[in-house]
Design an enzyme around this catalytic site. Structure first.
Site, PDB file in Angstrom:
ATOM      1  N   ASP A 114      43.730  -1.256  87.633  1.00 53.79           N
ATOM      2  CA  ASP A 114      45.269  -0.881  87.734  1.00 53.79           C
ATOM      3  C   ASP A 114      45.790  -0.239  86.510  1.00 53.79           C
ATOM      4  O   ASP A 114      45.393  -0.479  85.525  1.00 53.79           O
ATOM      5  CB  ASP A 114      45.939  -2.267  87.902  1.00 53.79           C
ATOM      6  CG  ASP A 114      45.759  -2.995  89.188  1.00 53.79           C
ATOM      7  OD1 ASP A 114      45.377  -2.350  90.405  1.00 53.79           O
ATOM      8  OD2 ASP A 114      45.815  -4.305  89.369  1.00 53.79           O
ATOM      9  N   ASP A 130      46.388   0.923  95.955  1.00 54.84           N
ATOM     10  CA  ASP A 130      47.360   0.077  96.417  1.00 54.84           C
ATOM     11  C   ASP A 130      48.721   0.811  96.930  1.00 54.84           C
ATOM     12  O   ASP A 130      49.154   0.182  97.923  1.00 54.84           O
ATOM     13  CB  ASP A 130      47.973  -0.951  95.185  1.00 54.84           C
ATOM     14  CG  ASP A 130      46.927  -1.707  94.591  1.00 54.84           C
ATOM     15  OD1 ASP A 130      45.944  -2.276  95.417  1.00 54.84           O
ATOM     16  OD2 ASP A 130      46.840  -2.178  93.340  1.00 54.84           O
TER      17      ASP A 130
END
Length: 152
Positions: A114, A130
């Site tokens: 991330d 995402d």
């Protein structure tokens, strides 16, 4: 959208996701935060072995199974319904690319990389895949809602 364009689009977005993760790992130390657009977006490097908001930590095989099922069905649906609207194809392309982008991380690394931190809101740090998944699901819900309302 022709099947080849759909497939190339999926491949392009998967590659873009993987390149963004490679760049982050290569340029930002784990846990560091670097301003990208000051006051709006920062870049960081985190390892997430869970799902959104870091729920279900260390459930790699659950995520692998769910991804195979969802992506498998999305691909099956795209093949069986080649005449669907552009927007539904767009949504499925983003869902497939996002799912495969994170799937690659989970299988290869046992976690997802991330990197996007929104500075203006207290929100989970996320990645490009995402974003694809979120956009794809929103567009798909709108398409399905529109189809249902047009059918009444």
């Amino acid at each position: 959208m022709k099947k080849i364009v759909f497939s190339l689009g999926c491949a392009f977005f998967i590659i873009l996701d993987q390149l963004s993760k490679f760049w982050i790992v290569s340029h930002i130390p784990l846990g560091d935060i670097k301003a990208f657009i000051p006051g709006f977006v920062s870049l960081t490097y985190l390892r997430n072995s869970g799902a959104a908001f870091s729920i279900l930590q260390n459930q790699k095989w659950f995520f692998v199974l769910m991804t195979v099922l969802v992506i498998g069905y999305a691909i099956y649906y795209a093949i069986k319904h080649p005449q669907m609207s552009f927007w539904k194809q767009f949504a499925l392309m983003f869902i497939i690319a996002g799912g495969i982008g994170n799937f690659i991380d989970r299988v290869r690394l046992s976690y997802v990389i991330d990197m996007i931190h929104l500075d203006f809101i207290d929100f989970a740090i996320f990645n490009v895949a995402d974003s694809y998944l979120t956009i794809g699901v929103i567009v798909l819900v709108i398409c399905l809602w529109k189809e249902e309302n047009d059918g009444n």
